[in-house]
Design an enzyme around this catalytic site. Structure first.
Site, PDB file in Angstrom:
ATOM      1  N   HIS A  74       0.693  -1.001   0.245  1.00  0.00           N
ATOM      2  CA  HIS A  74      -0.042   0.482   0.055  1.00  0.00           C
ATOM      3  C   HIS A  74       0.714   1.813  -0.433  1.00  0.00           C
ATOM      4  O   HIS A  74       1.909   1.306   0.658  1.00  0.00           O
ATOM      5  CB  HIS A  74      -1.032  -0.077   1.428  1.00  0.00           C
ATOM      6  N   ASP A  76       0.048   4.344   0.943  1.00  0.00           N
ATOM      7  CA  ASP A  76      -0.520   4.951   1.950  1.00  0.00           C
ATOM      8  C   ASP A  76       0.439   4.859   3.468  1.00  0.00           C
ATOM      9  O   ASP A  76       1.046   3.943   3.890  1.00  0.00           O
ATOM     10  CB  ASP A  76      -2.728   5.129   2.605  1.00  0.00           C
ATOM     11  N   ASP A 104       6.467   1.668   6.472  1.00  0.00           N
ATOM     12  CA  ASP A 104       4.856   0.295   6.358  1.00  0.00           C
ATOM     13  C   ASP A 104       3.966   2.064   5.277  1.00  0.00           C
ATOM     14  O   ASP A 104       3.727   2.896   5.454  1.00  0.00           O
ATOM     15  CB  ASP A 104       4.707   1.045   7.892  1.00  0.00           C
ATOM     16  N   GLU A 137      -5.404   1.819   2.595  1.00  0.00           N
ATOM     17  CA  GLU A 137      -5.639   0.527   3.640  1.00  0.00           C
ATOM     18  C   GLU A 137      -4.829   1.424   5.388  1.00  0.00           C
ATOM     19  O   GLU A 137      -5.451   0.704   5.847  1.00  0.00           O
ATOM     20  CB  GLU A 137      -4.293  -0.274   3.284  1.00  0.00           C
ATOM     21  N   GLU A 138      -4.101   2.208   5.290  1.00  0.00           N
ATOM     22  CA  GLU A 138      -4.259   2.487   7.060  1.00  0.00           C
ATOM     23  C   GLU A 138      -5.670   2.449   7.550  1.00  0.00           C
ATOM     24  O   GLU A 138      -5.857   2.660   9.266  1.00  0.00           O
ATOM     25  CB  GLU A 138      -3.299   3.858   7.336  1.00  0.00           C
ATOM     26  N   ASP A 161       3.482  -7.149   3.904  1.00  0.00           N
ATOM     27  CA  ASP A 161       2.608  -6.184   4.912  1.00  0.00           C
ATOM     28  C   ASP A 161       2.621  -6.618   6.532  1.00  0.00           C
ATOM     29  O   ASP A 161       1.588  -5.514   7.238  1.00  0.00           O
ATOM     30  CB  ASP A 161       1.726  -5.308   4.380  1.00  0.00           C
ATOM     31  N   HIS A 342       4.418   2.675  12.582  1.00  0.00           N
ATOM     32  CA  HIS A 342       3.935   3.689  13.083  1.00  0.00           C
ATOM     33  C   HIS A 342       4.309   4.714  13.655  1.00  0.00           C
ATOM     34  O   HIS A 342       4.012   5.093  15.269  1.00  0.00           O
ATOM     35  CB  HIS A 342       2.376   3.672  13.431  1.00  0.00           C
TER      36      HIS A 342
END
Length: 370
Positions: A74, A76, A104, A137-138, A161, A342
């Protein structure tokens, strides 16, 4: 072959802002790079339904024989408040500032791009490769949910992921149920006429106190993550919102936990003479990968080709694999070697990127041998 090009691409990708809903710049950059390789990069119409800044990207490399293998990452990232600047700290990529790195999932984006570049430089891969880059995705896998899996020619594929050591194969992931409860009471002056008020915050607090939270069993969790309400310390709160979740690999268990959370909200509202409006949303559906899954079989063999012992594990998080498997596509979530996603401590090693690429190349070779 030198990996320097891949490392430079990784830095470049991380430093392009791509918070969920603002993916246009990174989507255009990846599409341009694919086209510079001679590939057609098609963008679908998912931006609207996914509430994203761009659509999903799909590119395809023809192989020496029939069939395709899909790789997905992904584009984003989670929100960050300052620009990302990447530091190469002795072979470990980190953020220079107090922000995320963006590994990520740009570590995976970069690896898939290098997989494509090397396949083309060698002529043709032994089997066709499909490259899928999703958006949003997030925040609930929205891009993957909006993607039409019928566009894929592959019958199986890999989502790179999972922020754990390379070698982990994710064979189970949870259903995610979100609960938003809006409590409504009656405002009153807290010093002069508190008895005239009905506190929505008191009702919400009682509801939370009545919930079983945390890890409920090996495959089930529940959490209250946000509580907001009231207007001032001297006003009995007339409103309060609670945002919570329940997760479990077993759909029935997730529904059971959610039902108990709803019961707690309704009971507390009644006890405090308040109203409560409850909204439920399923962000993604859980799954268990069958032992006979082709994606699992190929991945095991690919890891063994690379001298890595496969380790089959469950996860408490979701990924695009949830969305694909819910629609019958044999997608397997793979660990990608990133750490502390994150957070400002997020990192990935140069060796990790190289090893991730080796595993992908081994998967292509293994799929072609079947």
């Amino acid at each position: 072959m030198s990996d320097q090009r891949m490392f430079e691409r990784f830095v470049r990708h991380c430093e392009i802002p791509s918070i969920t809903g603002d993916e246009r710049a990174i989507t255009d950059a990846v599409a341009a790079e694919l086209r510079s390789m001679g590939l057609e990069a098609s963008e679908d119409h998912s931006a609207g339904p996914a509430r994203a800044g761009a659509g999903n990207l799909l590119a395809r490399i023809e192989g020496e024989r029939e069939g395709y293998l899909m790789f997905c990452a992904h584009l984003d990232t989670v929100p960050h408040t300052e620009p990302i600047e990447v530091l190469d700290d002795g072979g470990v990529f980190r953020s220079k500032g107090e922000t995320i790195l963006g590994a990520d999932n740009k570590a995976a984006v970069t690896v898939i791009m290098e997989l494509a570049a090397r396949a083309l430089e060698r002529g043709k891969p032994p089997i066709g490769i499909e490259l899928l880059f999703t958006v949003a995705e997030e925040q609930g896998l929205r891009g993957a949910h909006a993607f039409d899996v019928a566009e894929l020619r592959a019958e199986l594929g890999y989502v790179l992921d999972h922020a754990t050591p390379i070698g982990e194969l994710i064979i189970a992931a949870p259903t995610y149920k979100k609960l938003v409860a809006d409590f409504t009471g009656v405002e009153a002056h807290a010093g002069l006429r508190p008895e005239a008020g009905r506190s929505a915050i008191a009702a919400a607090s009682a509801a939370i106190a009545g919930m079983e939270l945390g890890r409920l069993d090996e495959e089930t969790t529940a959490n209250v993550g946000v509580i907001t309400g009231g207007t001032a310390p001297n006003v009995v709160a007339g409103s309060c919102r609670v945002e919570a979740e329940a997760r479990s690999v077993e759909l029935g268990r997730a529904e059971q936990v959610l039902a108990s959370m709803i019961d707690a909200c309704q009971w507390a509202a009644g006890e405090h003479n308040c109203d409560v409006d409850i909204e439920i949303d399923e962000l993604f559906r859980g799954y268990r990968v069958k032992p006979a899954s082709a994606s699992l079989d190929v991945a095991r063999s690919a890891l063994e080709r690379c001298g890595i012992e496969p380790r089959e594990v469950s996860t408490g998080g979701g990924s695009d694999a949830n969305a694909f498997r819910a629609r019958g596509f044999d997608a397997l979530l793979l660990a990608n070697g990133t750490l502390a996603n994150h957070t400002p401590e997020e990192s990935v090693t140069a060796d990790g990127l190289t090893l991730m690429l080796e595993v992908c190349e081994a998967a292509v070779a293994e799929a072609a041998s079947r």
